[in-house]
Design a protein around this motif. Structure first.
Motif, PDB file in Angstrom:
ATOM      1  N   VAL A 196      -6.268  -3.114  -7.865  1.00  0.00           N
ATOM      2  CA  VAL A 196      -6.666  -3.187  -6.455  1.00  0.00           C
ATOM      3  C   VAL A 196      -5.902  -4.326  -5.780  1.00  0.00           C
ATOM      4  O   VAL A 196      -5.913  -5.463  -6.271  1.00  0.00           O
ATOM      5  N   LEU A 197      -5.251  -4.017  -4.658  1.00  0.00           N
ATOM      6  CA  LEU A 197      -4.550  -5.015  -3.848  1.00  0.00           C
ATOM      7  C   LEU A 197      -5.228  -5.105  -2.492  1.00  0.00           C
ATOM      8  O   LEU A 197      -5.460  -4.083  -1.841  1.00  0.00           O
ATOM      9  N   VAL A 198      -5.529  -6.310  -2.059  1.00  0.00           N
ATOM     10  CA  VAL A 198      -6.167  -6.534  -0.758  1.00  0.00           C
ATOM     11  C   VAL A 198      -5.328  -7.546   0.012  1.00  0.00           C
ATOM     12  O   VAL A 198      -5.028  -8.634  -0.500  1.00  0.00           O
ATOM     13  N   GLY A 199      -4.962  -7.189   1.251  1.00  0.00           N
ATOM     14  CA  GLY A 199      -4.100  -8.066   2.044  1.00  0.00           C
ATOM     15  C   GLY A 199      -4.731  -9.413   2.315  1.00  0.00           C
ATOM     16  O   GLY A 199      -4.154 -10.470   2.027  1.00  0.00           O
ATOM     17  N   SER A 200      -5.928  -9.404   2.880  1.00  0.00           N
ATOM     18  CA  SER A 200      -6.611 -10.658   3.187  1.00  0.00           C
ATOM     19  C   SER A 200      -8.108 -10.404   3.263  1.00  0.00           C
ATOM     20  O   SER A 200      -8.558  -9.495   3.964  1.00  0.00           O
ATOM     21  N   ARG A 224     -14.179   3.997 -15.746  1.00  0.00           N
ATOM     22  CA  ARG A 224     -12.871   3.412 -15.435  1.00  0.00           C
ATOM     23  C   ARG A 224     -12.961   1.888 -15.381  1.00  0.00           C
ATOM     24  O   ARG A 224     -13.952   1.318 -14.908  1.00  0.00           O
ATOM     25  N   VAL A 225     -11.912   1.239 -15.828  1.00  0.00           N
ATOM     26  CA  VAL A 225     -11.811  -0.218 -15.692  1.00  0.00           C
ATOM     27  C   VAL A 225     -11.099  -0.533 -14.385  1.00  0.00           C
ATOM     28  O   VAL A 225      -9.948  -0.143 -14.172  1.00  0.00           O
ATOM     29  N   LEU A 226     -11.815  -1.215 -13.477  1.00  0.00           N
ATOM     30  CA  LEU A 226     -11.215  -1.663 -12.217  1.00  0.00           C
ATOM     31  C   LEU A 226     -10.860  -3.137 -12.358  1.00  0.00           C
ATOM     32  O   LEU A 226     -11.738  -3.977 -12.616  1.00  0.00           O
ATOM     33  N   ARG A 227      -9.605  -3.437 -12.209  1.00  0.00           N
ATOM     34  CA  ARG A 227      -9.157  -4.825 -12.342  1.00  0.00           C
ATOM     35  C   ARG A 227      -9.590  -5.653 -11.138  1.00  0.00           C
ATOM     36  O   ARG A 227      -9.875  -5.117 -10.062  1.00  0.00           O
ATOM     37  N   TYR A 257      -4.969   0.980  -5.839  1.00  0.00           N
ATOM     38  CA  TYR A 257      -5.518   1.145  -4.491  1.00  0.00           C
ATOM     39  C   TYR A 257      -5.107  -0.066  -3.679  1.00  0.00           C
ATOM     40  O   TYR A 257      -5.322  -1.206  -4.090  1.00  0.00           O
ATOM     41  N   HIS A 258      -4.553   0.179  -2.502  1.00  0.00           N
ATOM     42  CA  HIS A 258      -3.941  -0.872  -1.702  1.00  0.00           C
ATOM     43  C   HIS A 258      -4.551  -0.873  -0.305  1.00  0.00           C
ATOM     44  O   HIS A 258      -4.323   0.032   0.488  1.00  0.00           O
ATOM     45  N   SER A 259      -5.336  -1.903   0.014  1.00  0.00           N
ATOM     46  CA  SER A 259      -5.931  -2.065   1.338  1.00  0.00           C
ATOM     47  C   SER A 259      -5.219  -3.195   2.065  1.00  0.00           C
ATOM     48  O   SER A 259      -5.405  -4.362   1.747  1.00  0.00           O
ATOM     49  N   GLY A 260      -4.380  -2.838   3.029  1.00  0.00           N
ATOM     50  CA  GLY A 260      -3.638  -3.841   3.783  1.00  0.00           C
ATOM     51  C   GLY A 260      -2.223  -3.387   4.062  1.00  0.00           C
ATOM     52  O   GLY A 260      -1.820  -2.268   3.742  1.00  0.00           O
ATOM     53  N   GLY A 261      -1.437  -4.272   4.684  1.00  0.00           N
ATOM     54  CA  GLY A 261      -0.050  -3.958   4.999  1.00  0.00           C
ATOM     55  C   GLY A 261       0.875  -4.263   3.829  1.00  0.00           C
ATOM     56  O   GLY A 261       0.436  -4.600   2.723  1.00  0.00           O
ATOM     57  N   GLY A 262       2.177  -4.159   4.082  1.00  0.00           N
ATOM     58  CA  GLY A 262       3.149  -4.466   3.047  1.00  0.00           C
ATOM     59  C   GLY A 262       3.372  -3.352   2.046  1.00  0.00           C
ATOM     60  O   GLY A 262       3.713  -3.596   0.884  1.00  0.00           O
ATOM     61  N   VAL A 263       3.194  -2.103   2.489  1.00  0.00           N
ATOM     62  CA  VAL A 263       3.373  -0.960   1.594  1.00  0.00           C
ATOM     63  C   VAL A 263       4.785  -0.931   1.012  1.00  0.00           C
ATOM     64  O   VAL A 263       4.987  -0.573  -0.153  1.00  0.00           O
ATOM     65  N   GLY A 264       5.772  -1.325   1.817  1.00  0.00           N
ATOM     66  CA  GLY A 264       7.150  -1.320   1.338  1.00  0.00           C
ATOM     67  C   GLY A 264       7.339  -2.175   0.101  1.00  0.00           C
ATOM     68  O   GLY A 264       8.103  -1.812  -0.811  1.00  0.00           O
ATOM     69  N   GLY A 265       6.658  -3.317   0.037  1.00  0.00           N
ATOM     70  CA  GLY A 265       6.781  -4.197  -1.123  1.00  0.00           C
ATOM     71  C   GLY A 265       6.190  -3.573  -2.371  1.00  0.00           C
ATOM     72  O   GLY A 265       6.783  -3.651  -3.463  1.00  0.00           O
ATOM     73  N   VAL A 266       5.028  -2.953  -2.249  1.00  0.00           N
ATOM     74  CA  VAL A 266       4.396  -2.316  -3.404  1.00  0.00           C
ATOM     75  C   VAL A 266       5.229  -1.127  -3.872  1.00  0.00           C
ATOM     76  O   VAL A 266       5.416  -0.921  -5.078  1.00  0.00           O
ATOM     77  N   ALA A 267       5.732  -0.342  -2.929  1.00  0.00           N
ATOM     78  CA  ALA A 267       6.569   0.808  -3.284  1.00  0.00           C
ATOM     79  C   ALA A 267       7.817   0.353  -4.031  1.00  0.00           C
ATOM     80  O   ALA A 267       8.246   0.983  -5.010  1.00  0.00           O
ATOM     81  N   GLN A 268       8.407  -0.753  -3.580  1.00  0.00           N
ATOM     82  CA  GLN A 268       9.600  -1.290  -4.254  1.00  0.00           C
ATOM     83  C   GLN A 268       9.285  -1.680  -5.687  1.00  0.00           C
ATOM     84  O   GLN A 268      10.064  -1.400  -6.613  1.00  0.00           O
ATOM     85  N   ALA A 269       8.136  -2.316  -5.901  1.00  0.00           N
ATOM     86  CA  ALA A 269       7.742  -2.729  -7.253  1.00  0.00           C
ATOM     87  C   ALA A 269       7.518  -1.521  -8.150  1.00  0.00           C
ATOM     88  O   ALA A 269       7.927  -1.511  -9.321  1.00  0.00           O
ATOM     89  N   LEU A 270       6.885  -0.489  -7.615  1.00  0.00           N
ATOM     90  CA  LEU A 270       6.628   0.717  -8.401  1.00  0.00           C
ATOM     91  C   LEU A 270       7.923   1.426  -8.770  1.00  0.00           C
ATOM     92  O   LEU A 270       8.110   1.867  -9.913  1.00  0.00           O
ATOM     93  N   GLU A 271       8.835   1.534  -7.810  1.00  0.00           N
ATOM     94  CA  GLU A 271      10.117   2.191  -8.088  1.00  0.00           C
ATOM     95  C   GLU A 271      10.902   1.427  -9.145  1.00  0.00           C
ATOM     96  O   GLU A 271      11.486   2.017 -10.065  1.00  0.00           O
TER      97      GLU A 271
END
Length: 344
Positions: A196-200, A224-227, A257-271
């Protein structure tokens, strides 16, 4: 050949439920008429096809109160706020019930003191105000001060708890988060952990998303294990680092699961990890970055509201507040949609 009878003052008066003399006073500005009655007459004139189009346009403009709408948004360079500002400007200028000028201010940081200062300054220059802000006592105090002076203040994208707030216009965060949890429970491959990623956590909307997500996952996927949530300050570069850390911590990560902005950064990490195809990624807000993530197969679902609808709703509330001289509460929370590669 059939000749259509021209609409008369009597026709307009009948449709408006007033006398002919009242219609004449409104259309020809012969005497003052109550704003509600004038609006009723103008609506009847338009509905019945009254022939004096030029007169109607002029009188509508004269009767509509002149005012200023203030909009306090976040980082000006971000696409999301550029797009939102565009929609707010268009919706303001398109209104016919008021003659409103939009006034914008952008705050580049999440500093509560800076936000409060700008709310106070902008609130002193406008008749109604809409803001995107974090939750903080200083912000709430500034909103309450504006409200005490008769300025209706609305929260956009994320709610705040100020007592003087006229209302929140945006998605129901709990519902959006629960929807993400329901989807994750069905899409993520069996057995793996969920990150889980939360912007702020200072944005109440993002906190509501996270809470809704965890609630739904406990219901639909209790095993499920939620980190623990990683907070990345709603910054794309920090989002990249947070996603890299999340990926490094777990070799058996099944979803993010990503709540917040900065989708481009997460997508880059996944790729870059080479694991995008095996990790379900659900995020928020339609943008060029989230659309690209969907098209590339990195993202599976984007939960998004409509900036156009938000702009129309908030400017309608602001206009009504100016017209009646008191805050008008907004409608129920806005609907959102689930975007996939198939319905972009």
């Amino acid at each position: 050949m059939v000749r259509h009878r021209r609409t008369t003052l009597e026709d307009v008066a009948r449709a408006a439920g007033v006398g002919v003399a009242t219609v004449d006073r409104v259309l020809n500005a012969r005497a003052r008429v109550a704003p509600e009655t004038a609006a009723q007459v103008m609506a009847a004139a338009e509905a019945t096809g009254y022939h004096g189009k030029a007169i109607l346009k002029r009188r509508i403009a004269e009767l509509a109160p002149a005012c200023r709408f203030g909009f306090l948004l976040q980082k000006e360079g971000k696409w999301v706020y550029q797009r939102l500002a565009e929609q707010l400007r268009n919706a303001t200028l398109a209104r016919k019930d008021v003659r409103a000028d939009p006034l914008f201010s952008f705050v580049g940081s999440l500093s509560a003191d800076r936000l409060a200062e700008e709310i106070t300054r902008l609130g002193s220059e406008v008749d109604a105000l809409a803001i995107v802000s974090v939750e903080h006592p200083a912000v709430n105090a500034a909103v309450d001060e504006c409200a005490s002076r008769g300025v209706a203040v609305y929260a956009l994208l994320s709610p705040i708890s100020a007592k003087g707030l006229a209302g929140y216009i945006g998605m129901d965060g709990l519902q959006a988060g629960r929807t993400a949890g329901w989807a994750m429970s069905r899409l993520a491959r069996p057995g793996g952990d969920i990150g889980v990623l939360v912007g702020s956590q200072r944005y109440l909307g993002q906190l509501a998303n996270e809470r809704g997500f965890r609630d739904a996952m406990s219901r639909y996927a209790p095993d499920r294990v939620l980190r623990e949530s990683l907070i990345y300050l709603d910054d794309e570069a920090v989002a990249l680092e947070a996603a890299q850390e999340l990926l490094a911590r777990s070799g058996d990560l099944a979803g993010i699961y990503h709540s917040g902005g900065g989708v481009g950064g997460v997508a880059q990490a996944l790729e870059a990890s080479g694991r995008a195809g095996e990790i379900t990624y659900i995020c928020h807000s339609r943008s060029p970055e989230s659309e690209a993530a969907l098209r590339s197969g990195v993202a599976d679902i984007v939960i998004s509201g409509s900036f156009s609808q938000m702009a129309q709703n908030v400017t309608a509330c602001m206009a009504q507040s100016v017209s009646v001289g008191r805050p008008v509460p907004p409608p129920k929370p806005e609907r959102f949609e689930l975007l996939t590669t198939e319905n972009l």
